[in-house]
Motif scaffolding. Structure first.
Motif, PDB file in Angstrom:
ATOM      1  N   SER A 204       0.837  -1.212   0.000  1.00  0.00           N
ATOM      2  CA  SER A 204       0.000   0.000   0.000  1.00  0.00           C
ATOM      3  C   SER A 204       0.867   1.254   0.000  1.00  0.00           C
ATOM      4  O   SER A 204       0.568   2.224  -0.702  1.00  0.00           O
ATOM      5  CB  SER A 204      -0.921   0.024   1.223  1.00  0.00           C
ATOM      6  OG  SER A 204      -1.844  -1.030   1.157  1.00  0.00           O
TER       7      SER A 204
ATOM      8  N   ASP B 285      -5.786  -0.803  -4.759  1.00  0.00           N
ATOM      9  CA  ASP B 285      -5.241  -1.393  -3.523  1.00  0.00           C
ATOM     10  C   ASP B 285      -6.252  -2.360  -2.912  1.00  0.00           C
ATOM     11  O   ASP B 285      -7.178  -1.948  -2.224  1.00  0.00           O
ATOM     12  CB  ASP B 285      -4.878  -0.298  -2.516  1.00  0.00           C
ATOM     13  CG  ASP B 285      -3.996  -0.845  -1.381  1.00  0.00           C
ATOM     14  OD1 ASP B 285      -3.707  -2.060  -1.383  1.00  0.00           O
ATOM     15  OD2 ASP B 285      -3.597  -0.049  -0.517  1.00  0.00           O
ATOM     16  N   GLU B 286      -6.076  -3.618  -3.204  1.00  0.00           N
ATOM     17  CA  GLU B 286      -6.980  -4.679  -2.725  1.00  0.00           C
ATOM     18  C   GLU B 286      -8.451  -4.316  -2.950  1.00  0.00           C
ATOM     19  O   GLU B 286      -9.255  -4.310  -2.004  1.00  0.00           O
ATOM     20  CB  GLU B 286      -6.715  -4.980  -1.243  1.00  0.00           C
ATOM     21  CG  GLU B 286      -5.266  -5.390  -1.007  1.00  0.00           C
ATOM     22  CD  GLU B 286      -5.059  -6.103   0.324  1.00  0.00           C
ATOM     23  OE1 GLU B 286      -6.013  -6.718   0.811  1.00  0.00           O
ATOM     24  OE2 GLU B 286      -3.942  -6.038   0.844  1.00  0.00           O
TER      25      GLU B 286
HETATM   26 MG    MG Z   1      -2.038  -2.780   2.138  1.00  0.00          MG
END
Ligand code: MG
Ligand code: ADP
Length: 248
Positions: free
Chosen positions: A49, A169-170
């Motif tokens: 991240s 991000d995910e």
């Molecule tokens: Mg992360």
């Protein structure tokens, strides 16, 4: 054709003082070509991240250079709003404005950042809602939508800025399993259209199918990378094998 990479990360470090000094990124270098889809995997806390957030200056890298489409974004004179418009980001938590309608979520930044008229912004917003398959919800509030629908709105909102690069991000980690597919489908279409994408995900099916390259991060470093067909079948490092053994 483009000779220069659209993303050129040169040896960045990122430290957090929490208060003890923690190195989240350690001499990370990486280039991404125009239209390339890069998937980043790695254990929790490995810096995935932080790396993404450095690419649109949500975090400011402490050392090194980040050149996005020829612009050094670590230059203090660089316009941060311009960077954020060029480099869209979609988060695990959809981060829509709760008190605005779906369409308003898509039009606000178009007017303030891109200087478009309301009419223009609405036309573009509706076209993007169409594209992510959710146009009929234009007047709804985010809370009236499922998680999958909210995430598709969030993607459309980023696309409304006409970004050159999309960071994810995910994006499916907070979704119920039955909604993962609809979000991945939108991302697959984007990839097919030639969008440059950097995606942190645990969806290895997506990585195999869509990624041009997979990066493995551990302890703030990119340890290994390769095309998915090589990366998944013949990883070089023990650490990569161990990690893949846990998730595959
Ligand atoms: Mg992360
Ligand atoms: P990942 O996304 O791979 O799980 P992160 O990039 O979120 O990893 O975190 C990398 C390291 O940096 C972790 O040790 C995390 O605790 C730390 N970290 C991330 N963001 C912050 C922050 N804002 N303040 C302090 N430490 C942070």
């Amino acid at each position: 054709m483009h000779k220069q990479p659209i993303i050129d990360v040169q040896s960045i470090d990122k430290f957090f003082y929490t208060p003890e000094r923690l190195q989240a990124l350690n001499r990370v270098s990486c280039t991404v070509a125009h239209g390339e889809v890069v998937v980043i995997i790695g254990p929790s806390g490995s810096g995935k991240s932080t790396f993404l957030r450095c690419l649109n200056r949500l975090e400011y890298a402490d050392t090194g250079h980040i050149i996005i489409d020829g612009v050094d974004i670590l230059d203090p004179k660089c316009d941060i709003n311009a960077i954020r418009a060029e480099v869209g980001m979609v988060f695990q938590s959809f981060n829509l404005f709760p008190h605005k309608t779906v369409l308003e979520n898509l039009t606000m930044a178009q007017m303030t950042v891109r200087g478009r008229s309301k009419k223009e912004a609405e036309a573009k917003g509706m076209a993007l809602l169409e594209k992510v398959g959710i146009a009929e919800k234009f007047a709804a509030r985010p809370e009236q939508l499922s998680g999958g629908q909210q995430q598709r709105v969030a993607i459309a909102r980023s696309l409304a800025m006409d970004p050159k690069i999309m960071l994810f991000d995910e994006p499916t980690s907070a979704l119920d399993p039955e909604m993962v597919g609809e979000v991945l489908d939108v991302m697959k279409n984007l990839a097919r259209e030639g969008m440059t994408m950097v995606v942190v995900t645990h969806e290895m099916g997506f990585a195999r199918e869509v990624a041009d390259r997979v990066l493995f991060m551990d302890k703030g470093e990119i340890l290994e990378q390769g095309a998915p067909e090589h990366f998944f079948t013949a990883p070089t490092l023990e650490r990569t094998k161990e990690f893949l053994g846990q998730i595959l």
